[in-house]
Design an enzyme around this catalytic site. Structure first.
Site, PDB file in Angstrom:
ATOM      1  N   HIS A 137       0.845  -1.210   0.000  1.00  0.00           N
ATOM      2  CA  HIS A 137       0.000   0.000   0.000  1.00  0.00           C
ATOM      3  C   HIS A 137       0.878   1.257   0.000  1.00  0.00           C
ATOM      4  O   HIS A 137       0.640   2.204  -0.748  1.00  0.00           O
ATOM      5  CB  HIS A 137      -0.858   0.067   1.272  1.00  0.00           C
ATOM      6  CG  HIS A 137      -1.912  -0.994   1.397  1.00  0.00           C
ATOM      7  ND1 HIS A 137      -2.101  -1.720   2.545  1.00  0.00           N
ATOM      8  CD2 HIS A 137      -2.850  -1.430   0.525  1.00  0.00           C
ATOM      9  CE1 HIS A 137      -3.123  -2.559   2.386  1.00  0.00           C
ATOM     10  NE2 HIS A 137      -3.585  -2.407   1.167  1.00  0.00           N
TER      11      HIS A 137
ATOM     12  N   LYS B  18     -16.964  -5.832   8.055  1.00  0.00           N
ATOM     13  CA  LYS B  18     -15.737  -6.536   7.648  1.00  0.00           C
ATOM     14  C   LYS B  18     -14.968  -7.068   8.857  1.00  0.00           C
ATOM     15  O   LYS B  18     -13.940  -7.721   8.688  1.00  0.00           O
ATOM     16  CB  LYS B  18     -14.838  -5.592   6.844  1.00  0.00           C
ATOM     17  CG  LYS B  18     -15.231  -5.505   5.373  1.00  0.00           C
ATOM     18  CD  LYS B  18     -14.046  -5.098   4.513  1.00  0.00           C
ATOM     19  CE  LYS B  18     -14.358  -5.307   3.046  1.00  0.00           C
ATOM     20  NZ  LYS B  18     -13.195  -5.045   2.202  1.00  0.00           N
TER      21      LYS B  18
ATOM     22  N   ARG C  31      -2.423  -6.355  -8.018  1.00  0.00           N
ATOM     23  CA  ARG C  31      -1.360  -7.356  -7.828  1.00  0.00           C
ATOM     24  C   ARG C  31      -1.530  -8.530  -8.780  1.00  0.00           C
ATOM     25  O   ARG C  31      -0.600  -8.953  -9.420  1.00  0.00           O
ATOM     26  CB  ARG C  31      -1.385  -7.887  -6.380  1.00  0.00           C
ATOM     27  CG  ARG C  31      -0.937  -6.902  -5.330  1.00  0.00           C
ATOM     28  CD  ARG C  31      -1.360  -7.341  -3.973  1.00  0.00           C
ATOM     29  NE  ARG C  31      -2.806  -7.589  -3.951  1.00  0.00           N
ATOM     30  CZ  ARG C  31      -3.530  -7.788  -2.868  1.00  0.00           C
ATOM     31  NH1 ARG C  31      -2.950  -7.845  -1.699  1.00  0.00           N
ATOM     32  NH2 ARG C  31      -4.832  -7.969  -2.941  1.00  0.00           N
TER      33      ARG C  31
ATOM     34  N   SER D  10      -3.035  -7.440   3.415  1.00  0.00           N
ATOM     35  CA  SER D  10      -3.312  -7.247   4.846  1.00  0.00           C
ATOM     36  C   SER D  10      -3.729  -8.579   5.478  1.00  0.00           C
ATOM     37  O   SER D  10      -3.333  -8.885   6.604  1.00  0.00           O
ATOM     38  CB  SER D  10      -4.432  -6.220   5.037  1.00  0.00           C
ATOM     39  OG  SER D  10      -4.050  -4.990   4.505  1.00  0.00           O
TER      40      SER D  10
HETATM   41  O1  PNS Z   1      -9.044  -2.789   0.823  1.00  0.00           O
HETATM   42  P1  PNS Z   1     -10.384  -3.243   0.299  1.00  0.00           P
HETATM   43  O2  PNS Z   1     -11.209  -3.850   1.412  1.00  0.00           O
HETATM   44  O3  PNS Z   1     -10.273  -4.129  -0.894  1.00  0.00           O
HETATM   45  O4  PNS Z   1     -11.146  -1.899  -0.177  1.00  0.00           O
HETATM   46  C1  PNS Z   1     -12.454  -1.964  -0.684  1.00  0.00           C
HETATM   47  C2  PNS Z   1     -13.017  -0.559  -0.895  1.00  0.00           C
HETATM   48  C3  PNS Z   1     -12.957   0.254   0.384  1.00  0.00           C
HETATM   49  C4  PNS Z   1     -12.227   0.161  -1.960  1.00  0.00           C
HETATM   50  C5  PNS Z   1     -14.496  -0.731  -1.371  1.00  0.00           C
HETATM   51  O5  PNS Z   1     -15.145  -1.637  -0.529  1.00  0.00           O
HETATM   52  C6  PNS Z   1     -15.288   0.565  -1.379  1.00  0.00           C
HETATM   53  O6  PNS Z   1     -15.032   1.436  -2.177  1.00  0.00           O
HETATM   54  N1  PNS Z   1     -16.245   0.669  -0.435  1.00  0.00           N
HETATM   55  C7  PNS Z   1     -17.059   1.854  -0.264  1.00  0.00           C
HETATM   56  C8  PNS Z   1     -18.519   1.569  -0.595  1.00  0.00           C
HETATM   57  C9  PNS Z   1     -18.754   1.753  -2.082  1.00  0.00           C
HETATM   58  O7  PNS Z   1     -18.538   2.805  -2.649  1.00  0.00           O
HETATM   59  N2  PNS Z   1     -19.230   0.678  -2.733  1.00  0.00           N
HETATM   60  C10 PNS Z   1     -19.491   0.705  -4.145  1.00  0.00           C
HETATM   61  C11 PNS Z   1     -18.236   0.433  -4.980  1.00  0.00           C
HETATM   62  S1  PNS Z   1     -17.620  -1.182  -4.643  1.00  0.00           S
END
Ligand code: PNS
Length: 157
Positions: free
Chosen positions: A17, A41, A90, A128
């Protein structure tokens, strides 16, 4: 002013990250790291702890800041006057999921471009979840996370 948001769970932030944040900070005037506050989560670190860890390891990068958000990413981007969403890639598996999210975000608000940055190969296997798995069994975390984060993880586990 070109503002980008780099969203994620960051539970916890890894060297992968951090590498994306550093590289993005050279491409945009401002990079805002968005920590998703999502209780469903079941994160190991609270959103505030995750933000605090990100703040401390990005302290030397002047155009990077971090904020916790909940709700939709496009709304977080709008609140921060960002025009770009940064995502790190990745693997091909990452691509499928990220492709879907990028299209969904575009459907929700066509104003935003998702920009994908390839991981540095030396971080391609770090996540993570993997870091937490190694920590759970007291494995060595050097090289996966910054030293300061390693201390926090060891304390937590
Ligand atoms: O590190 P992660 O858990 O893969 O990140 C996921 C993240 C935070 C990028 C995604 O869950 C997100 O954008 N969540 C916010 C809610 C949202 O906008 N959802 C619609 C698009 S997926």
């Amino acid at each position: 002013m070109r503002v980008a948001v780099y969203p994620g769970s960051f539970d916890p932030i890894t060297n992968g990250h951090l590498d994306i944040i550093r590289r993005a900070s050279r491409l945009y005037d401002k990079v805002i790291v968005g920590v998703l506050n999502n209780a469903s989560k079941n994160p190991v670190f609270s959103a505030d702890e995750r933000k605090e860890m990100i703040d401390s390891v990005t302290d030397d990068i002047k155009n990077v800041s971090c904020d916790v958000f909940s709700g939709l990413l496009v709304d977080f981007a709008k609140q921060n006057n960002a025009s770009v969403i940064i995502k790190g890639l990745r693997t091909v598996t990452d691509f499928e999921y990220e492709f879907q999210m990028a299209l969904l975000n575009k459907a929700l608000d066509p104003e935003y471009e998702t920009v994908f940055m390839m991981t540095d190969s030396k971080y391609s296997y770090i996540s993570s979840s993997m870091v937490k798995e190694v920590a759970k069994y007291h494995g060595e975390l050097d090289g996966f996370v910054p030293a300061l984060i390693k201390e926090k993880i060891i304390k937590k586990f």
